[in-house]
Design an enzyme around this catalytic site. Structure first.
Site, PDB file in Angstrom:
ATOM      1  N   ASP A   8       1.025  -1.358  -0.006  1.00  0.00           N
ATOM      2  CA  ASP A   8      -0.143  -0.017   0.090  1.00  0.00           C
ATOM      3  C   ASP A   8       0.779   1.198  -0.182  1.00  0.00           C
ATOM      4  OD1 ASP A   8       1.060   0.321   2.602  1.00  0.00           O
ATOM      5  OD2 ASP A   8      -0.985   0.006   3.439  1.00  0.00           O
ATOM      6  N   CYS A  65       3.148  -3.154   3.946  1.00  0.00           N
ATOM      7  CA  CYS A  65       2.323  -2.171   4.649  1.00  0.00           C
ATOM      8  C   CYS A  65       3.069  -1.374   5.690  1.00  0.00           C
ATOM      9  CB  CYS A  65       0.703  -2.343   4.933  1.00  0.00           C
ATOM     10  SG  CYS A  65       0.720  -3.680   6.184  1.00  0.00           S
ATOM     11  N   THR A  67       2.710  -1.312   9.100  1.00  0.00           N
ATOM     12  CA  THR A  67       3.153  -2.222  10.292  1.00  0.00           C
ATOM     13  C   THR A  67       3.284  -3.801   9.644  1.00  0.00           C
ATOM     14  OG1 THR A  67       0.657  -2.771  10.986  1.00  0.00           O
ATOM     15  CG2 THR A  67       1.675  -1.039  11.808  1.00  0.00           C
ATOM     16  N   GLY A  70      -1.810  -5.631   8.765  1.00  0.00           N
ATOM     17  CA  GLY A  70      -2.993  -5.578   7.866  1.00  0.00           C
ATOM     18  C   GLY A  70      -2.771  -6.510   6.725  1.00  0.00           C
ATOM     19  N   HIS A  98      10.997 -23.665   9.092  1.00  0.00           N
ATOM     20  CA  HIS A  98       9.995 -24.435   9.971  1.00  0.00           C
ATOM     21  C   HIS A  98       8.407 -24.161   9.293  1.00  0.00           C
ATOM     22  CE1 HIS A  98      12.338 -25.031  13.875  1.00  0.00           C
ATOM     23  NE2 HIS A  98      12.831 -25.200  13.001  1.00  0.00           N
ATOM     24  N   HIS A 133       8.371 -30.766  10.475  1.00  0.00           N
ATOM     25  CA  HIS A 133       7.568 -29.510  10.225  1.00  0.00           C
ATOM     26  C   HIS A 133       6.544 -29.633   9.120  1.00  0.00           C
ATOM     27  CE1 HIS A 133      10.421 -27.744  12.917  1.00  0.00           C
ATOM     28  NE2 HIS A 133      11.599 -28.230  12.052  1.00  0.00           N
TER      29      HIS A 133
HETATM   30  C1  RB5 Z   1      -2.095   2.798   6.442  1.00  0.00           C
HETATM   31  O1  RB5 Z   1      -2.001   3.857   6.952  1.00  0.00           O
HETATM   32  C2  RB5 Z   1      -1.826   1.580   7.584  1.00  0.00           C
HETATM   33  O2  RB5 Z   1      -2.838   1.329   7.966  1.00  0.00           O
HETATM   34  C3  RB5 Z   1      -1.399   0.269   6.759  1.00  0.00           C
HETATM   35  O3  RB5 Z   1      -0.350   0.456   6.037  1.00  0.00           O
HETATM   36  C4  RB5 Z   1      -1.109  -0.625   7.477  1.00  0.00           C
HETATM   37  O4  RB5 Z   1      -0.209  -0.539   8.449  1.00  0.00           O
HETATM   38  C5  RB5 Z   1      -2.290  -1.707   8.142  1.00  0.00           C
HETATM   39  O5  RB5 Z   1      -1.996  -2.728   8.723  1.00  0.00           O
END
Ligand code: RB5
Length: 150
Positions: A8, A65, A67, A70, A98, A133
């Site tokens: 994203d 993305c 974090t 998502g 694994h 595994h």
């Molecule tokens: C986008 O702002 C952010 O929410 C997305 O990149 C991600 O981190 C979602 O899990």
């Protein structure tokens, strides 16, 4: 090996750093977007890559993305996808040894480009160990089938 990569807006700059590493590793790869800084919804790009891996169009996927959370949630909804969110090389190595992870998830807003490149190199250069595994992966496939029938 055919690889699909997607992100994203929060993962775009790290994706741009990672793509040359895929060339360095001599992988055949396709960028499934996004390609601009414009805000987009991560499930749209998570779906493109994960569905293609699930259907066997690509053997592996990479999703980025902010974090990585998502994209992980989306990717692991797809049958046969084993997505691993990695912030350092040890997890990347173990996810291959694994878990036979076939989708690598990176957090674009948490790790720096050098760490990400190291993770990608380790992830592609590590083979699945098999043995006990494999038995555990077979159990995951059984769970997938059971959940589908509910
Ligand atoms: C986008 O702002 C952010 O929410 C997305 O990149 C991600 O981190 C979602 O899990």
């Amino acid at each position: 090996m055919k690889v699909a990569i997607g992100c994203d807006h929060a993962g775009l700059s790290l994706k741009n750093e990672i793509m040359p590493v895929l060339d360095e590793l001599a992988l055949e790869w396709s960028d499934l977007g996004t390609r601009t800084e414009e805000s987009v919804d991560y499930p749209d790009f998570g779906e493109k890559v994960s569905e293609a891996v699930s259907k066997g169009v690509f053997e592996r996927g990479i999703l980025i993305c902010g974090t990585g959370i998502g994209m992980s949630i989306v990717a692991n909804k797809f049958p046969g996808v084993r997505a691993a969110l990695c912030q350092e090389a040890y997890s990347a190595k173990m996810s291959r040894l694994h878990n036979d992870a076939n989708v690598l998830i990176l957090p674009g807003r948490i790790i720096n480009k050098d760490t990400a490149k190291e993770i990608v190199r380790v992830w592609f250069n590590t083979a699945f160990e098999g043995g006990r595994h494999q038995r555990r992966l077979d159990k995951i496939m059984t769970i997938e089938k059971k959940v589908k029938c509910q």
